[in-house]
Design an enzyme around this catalytic site. Structure first.
Site, PDB file in Angstrom:
ATOM      1  CB  CYS A 116      13.298 -58.396  37.446  1.00 54.89           C
ATOM      2  SG  CYS A 116      12.172 -58.424  36.035  1.00 54.89           S
ATOM      3  CB  CYS A 117      16.923 -62.171  36.543  1.00 59.66           C
ATOM      4  SG  CYS A 117      17.384 -61.267  35.067  1.00 59.66           S
ATOM      5  CB  CYS A 203      17.504 -56.387  30.326  1.00 57.16           C
ATOM      6  SG  CYS A 203      16.320 -55.994  31.617  1.00 57.16           S
ATOM      7  CB  CYS A 227      19.207 -64.190  33.782  1.00 62.55           C
ATOM      8  SG  CYS A 227      19.338 -65.942  33.398  1.00 62.55           S
TER       9      CYS A 227
HETATM   10  S1  SF4 Z   1      16.289 -59.778  31.670  1.00 64.57           S
HETATM   11 FE1  SF4 Z   1      15.392 -57.866  32.490  1.00 64.57          FE
HETATM   12  S2  SF4 Z   1      13.154 -58.015  32.143  1.00 64.57           S
HETATM   13 FE2  SF4 Z   1      14.054 -60.063  31.823  1.00 64.57          FE
HETATM   14  S3  SF4 Z   1      13.778 -61.071  33.767  1.00 64.57           S
HETATM   15 FE3  SF4 Z   1      15.827 -60.155  33.831  1.00 64.57          FE
HETATM   16  S4  SF4 Z   1      15.604 -58.078  34.688  1.00 64.57           S
HETATM   17 FE4  SF4 Z   1      13.543 -58.860  34.171  1.00 64.57          FE
END
Ligand code: SF4
Length: 243
Positions: A116-117, A203, A227
């Site tokens: 996701c990050c 998060c 991230c």
């Molecule tokens: S902080 Fe959480 S929601 Fe944002 S990109 Fe990363 S995993 Fe995804």
């Protein structure tokens, strides 16, 4: 870069404790000024809209109002952060905003936060660096923030041909707030709720204790972590990173 800078660059931990606030401000300004003289418009500030980024952004603007910046935002940023971002971009049109707006699997942040990050943060950062012609990016990274941030230098080149300047690497959290207060710089409203490190809503939590980043990715393997924009290659193609 001066020889003095290069020598002390290797002794970051000592500088954290030995330099006072005024000396740190002076040093940060000098780092940005000298690097800007070298890179000119190819030096760009990465502005995450957090407290540290705002210090760096203000320092950079003191060096030259011409310095540009970019913001990477995601669909999961809290509404306070989105509001704050709109205000900052209206005030500084030289801040460009990058994001990934294509569909992704539902709740990817819970099932695979690294992925996701990577999609929502690392890829847009890579695009910002490419589209803005960046050879030196400036960050608000600090070595006292948490367990994952102890191994950085003020000037580094983790990606070949892409210099990273971390001009407030040796600042304490207290000194960040000291600078923001003294310069009367507005901050994200979430800090009033007790957040110490801001990220996407699913998060980020309010946390206490010594580790500033302890509220990030609670309950996942990334807890208190990163991230990826400081740890993944930024000059390579997306295919390589996802392999
Ligand atoms: S902080 Fe959480 S929601 Fe944002 S990109 Fe990363 S995993 Fe995804």
């Amino acid at each position: 870069m001066s020889a003095e800078t290069l020598v002390v660059n290797g002794d970051v931990k000592r500088l954290v404790e030995e330099l006072n606030f005024a000396k740190k401000v002076e040093r940060s300004l000098r780092l940005i000024r000298e690097t800007y003289e070298q890179y000119g418009n190819r030096l760009v500030v990465a502005n995450s809209l957090g407290k540290d980024s705002h210090v760096v952004w203000d320092l950079a603007k003191r060096v030259s109002p011409e310095i540009r910046g970019f913001i990477v935002t995601t669909r999961f940023k809290p509404s306070e952060t989105k509001r704050f971002m709109r205000a900052e971009v209206a005030r500084y049109p030289e801040l460009r905003v990058f994001s990934h707006d294509e569909p992704i699997p539902d709740r990817l942040y819970a099932t695979d936060p690294d992925r996701c990050c990577d999609v929502l943060k690392v890829q847009p950062t890579r695009r910002a660096i490419e589209e803005m012609g960046v050879d030196c990016w400036v960050t608000g990274l600090r070595c006292t923030e948490g367990r994952t941030r102890t191994d950085y230098r003020e000037i580094e080149e983790r990606d070949e041909g892409l210099v990273k300047l971390n001009p407030i690497l040796i600042w304490h959290e207290r000194e960040v707030w000291q600078y923001l207060a003294l310069r009367q710089i507005p901050v994200n409203a979430l800090y009033a709720e007790g957040y110490r490190s801001l990220g996407c809503a699913p998060c980020s939590r309010v946390s206490a204790g010594g580790d500033e980043r302890a509220g990030r990715w609670i309950g996942t393997s990334k807890c208190g972590g990163e991230c990826g924009i400081h740890t993944r290659p930024l000059r390579t193609s997306g295919e390589l990173v996802h392999g």
